[in-house]
Design an enzyme around this catalytic site. Structure first.
Site, PDB file in Angstrom:
ATOM      1  N   HIS A 104       3.719  -2.277   3.100  1.00  0.00           N
ATOM      2  CA  HIS A 104       3.748  -0.924   2.545  1.00  0.00           C
ATOM      3  C   HIS A 104       5.062  -0.725   1.789  1.00  0.00           C
ATOM      4  O   HIS A 104       6.133  -0.758   2.412  1.00  0.00           O
ATOM      5  CB  HIS A 104       3.592   0.104   3.671  1.00  0.00           C
ATOM      6  CG  HIS A 104       2.287  -0.032   4.401  1.00  0.00           C
ATOM      7  ND1 HIS A 104       2.081  -0.994   5.361  1.00  0.00           N
ATOM      8  CD2 HIS A 104       1.123   0.634   4.263  1.00  0.00           C
ATOM      9  CE1 HIS A 104       0.824  -0.894   5.803  1.00  0.00           C
ATOM     10  NE2 HIS A 104       0.220   0.083   5.154  1.00  0.00           N
ATOM     11  N   ASP A 153       0.812  -1.210   0.000  1.00  0.00           N
ATOM     12  CA  ASP A 153       0.000   0.000   0.000  1.00  0.00           C
ATOM     13  C   ASP A 153       0.849   1.266   0.000  1.00  0.00           C
ATOM     14  O   ASP A 153       2.010   1.257   0.423  1.00  0.00           O
ATOM     15  CB  ASP A 153      -0.858   0.044   1.268  1.00  0.00           C
ATOM     16  CG  ASP A 153      -1.989  -0.957   1.264  1.00  0.00           C
ATOM     17  OD1 ASP A 153      -1.987  -1.862   0.406  1.00  0.00           O
ATOM     18  OD2 ASP A 153      -2.864  -0.840   2.150  1.00  0.00           O
ATOM     19  N   ASP A 154       0.205   2.355  -0.381  1.00  0.00           N
ATOM     20  CA  ASP A 154       0.620   3.747  -0.125  1.00  0.00           C
ATOM     21  C   ASP A 154       1.628   4.308  -1.121  1.00  0.00           C
ATOM     22  O   ASP A 154       2.005   5.459  -1.023  1.00  0.00           O
ATOM     23  CB  ASP A 154       1.173   3.955   1.302  1.00  0.00           C
ATOM     24  CG  ASP A 154       0.130   3.707   2.378  1.00  0.00           C
ATOM     25  OD1 ASP A 154      -1.042   3.443   2.014  1.00  0.00           O
ATOM     26  OD2 ASP A 154       0.474   3.775   3.571  1.00  0.00           O
ATOM     27  N   HIS A 185      -5.581   9.564   0.676  1.00  0.00           N
ATOM     28  CA  HIS A 185      -5.444   8.703   1.852  1.00  0.00           C
ATOM     29  C   HIS A 185      -6.191   9.203   3.086  1.00  0.00           C
ATOM     30  O   HIS A 185      -5.659   9.185   4.207  1.00  0.00           O
ATOM     31  CB  HIS A 185      -3.952   8.499   2.163  1.00  0.00           C
ATOM     32  CG  HIS A 185      -3.656   7.197   2.845  1.00  0.00           C
ATOM     33  ND1 HIS A 185      -3.660   7.051   4.215  1.00  0.00           N
ATOM     34  CD2 HIS A 185      -3.357   5.962   2.365  1.00  0.00           C
ATOM     35  CE1 HIS A 185      -3.356   5.796   4.536  1.00  0.00           C
ATOM     36  NE2 HIS A 185      -3.173   5.110   3.419  1.00  0.00           N
ATOM     37  N   HIS A 202      -6.260   3.094  -3.816  1.00  0.00           N
ATOM     38  CA  HIS A 202      -6.096   3.326  -2.368  1.00  0.00           C
ATOM     39  C   HIS A 202      -6.445   4.782  -2.045  1.00  0.00           C
ATOM     40  O   HIS A 202      -5.866   5.363  -1.128  1.00  0.00           O
ATOM     41  CB  HIS A 202      -4.672   2.969  -1.964  1.00  0.00           C
ATOM     42  CG  HIS A 202      -4.475   2.771  -0.486  1.00  0.00           C
ATOM     43  ND1 HIS A 202      -5.329   2.040   0.313  1.00  0.00           N
ATOM     44  CD2 HIS A 202      -3.489   3.215   0.362  1.00  0.00           C
ATOM     45  CE1 HIS A 202      -4.892   2.040   1.560  1.00  0.00           C
ATOM     46  NE2 HIS A 202      -3.777   2.766   1.616  1.00  0.00           N
ATOM     47  N   TYR A 236      -6.304   2.832   6.137  1.00  0.00           N
ATOM     48  CA  TYR A 236      -6.448   2.405   7.535  1.00  0.00           C
ATOM     49  C   TYR A 236      -7.448   1.247   7.686  1.00  0.00           C
ATOM     50  O   TYR A 236      -7.831   0.900   8.797  1.00  0.00           O
ATOM     51  CB  TYR A 236      -6.874   3.581   8.443  1.00  0.00           C
ATOM     52  CG  TYR A 236      -6.080   4.837   8.183  1.00  0.00           C
ATOM     53  CD1 TYR A 236      -4.791   4.977   8.684  1.00  0.00           C
ATOM     54  CD2 TYR A 236      -6.607   5.859   7.386  1.00  0.00           C
ATOM     55  CE1 TYR A 236      -4.047   6.111   8.414  1.00  0.00           C
ATOM     56  CE2 TYR A 236      -5.863   6.996   7.109  1.00  0.00           C
ATOM     57  CZ  TYR A 236      -4.589   7.113   7.637  1.00  0.00           C
ATOM     58  OH  TYR A 236      -3.853   8.229   7.352  1.00  0.00           O
TER      59      TYR A 236
HETATM   60 NI    NI Z   1      -2.631   3.184   3.301  1.00  0.00          NI
END
Ligand code: NI
Length: 233
Positions: free
Chosen positions: A189, A45-46, A99, A95, A136
């Protein structure tokens, strides 16, 4: 009209020697159906950021396909990395654009977060994501419905490495491998260097357990829009 003369049948061929037959035309070994019974999904992710490029190299060296839940704003900054993901056969998921915690956002804001990210991904690779993951892991009925309307399934996870918290490659590897089971969705991540450092160990450990790391599109090819996959334990 005369009845047709019975046609003389050719003499039946002598029974073939089965051994010679096998030699002449070997039976093809049937390929067993790929049921993905031992699959697990590595998800990152991210990103994308500069660590993502290094991770893509590690995945390629190990012949592993994974899934990237990308942040729309970073897709706009690094569209080439998203193209590399697609070209390598990884799954690219949504995603959100910036965020946020989606349950705190207005309904119009949820639609904006998903749509701007889908457009950024479409600009980068010409494809619309089939998966989304809420930041989250926080979602509500509006997030589910908005994702469903856009043809996206929701990927949670059931194997949390907590990589963002401890930033320790050994611990990331241990958690990923120890909690892995067939069908598991593993959360990491790709923006943290220690996480990327852990990935060769994660791949080796999963394979040593008889598990096969694959992309979400491989593990769940018929994902249903609006369905939530892999609740956190
Ligand atoms: Ni995230």
């Amino acid at each position: 009209m005369q009845p047709a003369q019975p046609v003389e049948q050719p003499a039946p061929a002598p029974p073939a020697d089965p051994a010679a037959d096998r030699e002449a035309a070997p039976e093809p070994t049937p390929t067993p159906p790929d049921t993905c019974d031992n699959c697990v999904a590595l998800t990152f992710d991210d990103g994308p950021n500069e660590q993502t490029a290094r991770l893509l190299g590690i995945l390629a060296e190990n012949n592993v396909k994974a899934t990237f839940f990308v942040v729309g704003a970073l897709v706009d900054t690094n569209p080439n990395l998203v193209r590399q993901m697609r070209d390598a056969g990884h799954t690219v998921g949504n995603h959100t654009y910036s965020h946020p915690k989606l349950p705190m956002v207005s309904s119009a804001g949820i639609a904006y977060q998903l749509d701007t990210t889908n457009r950024a991904i479409e600009r980068a690779i010409g494809e619309t994501p089939r998966w989304m993951r809420p930041p989250y892991g926080e979602y509500d009925a509006r997030v589910v419905e908005t994702s469903k309307q856009r043809g996206m399934a929701i990927a949670m996870w059931d194997d949390d490495t907590l990589d963002w918290k401890h930033r320790n490659p050994e611990e990331t590897c241990r958690r990923a491998v120890d909690q892995a089971h067939p069908g598991a969705i593993i959360l990491m991540h790709d923006i943290h260097a220690p996480t990327v450092d852990a990935v060769p160990c994660v791949i080796d450990g999963l394979r040593a357990k008889g598990l096969r790391p694959v992309s979400l599109d491989k593990m769940i090819p018929d994902a249903e829009p609006g369905r939530v996959y892999a609740q956190r334990p």
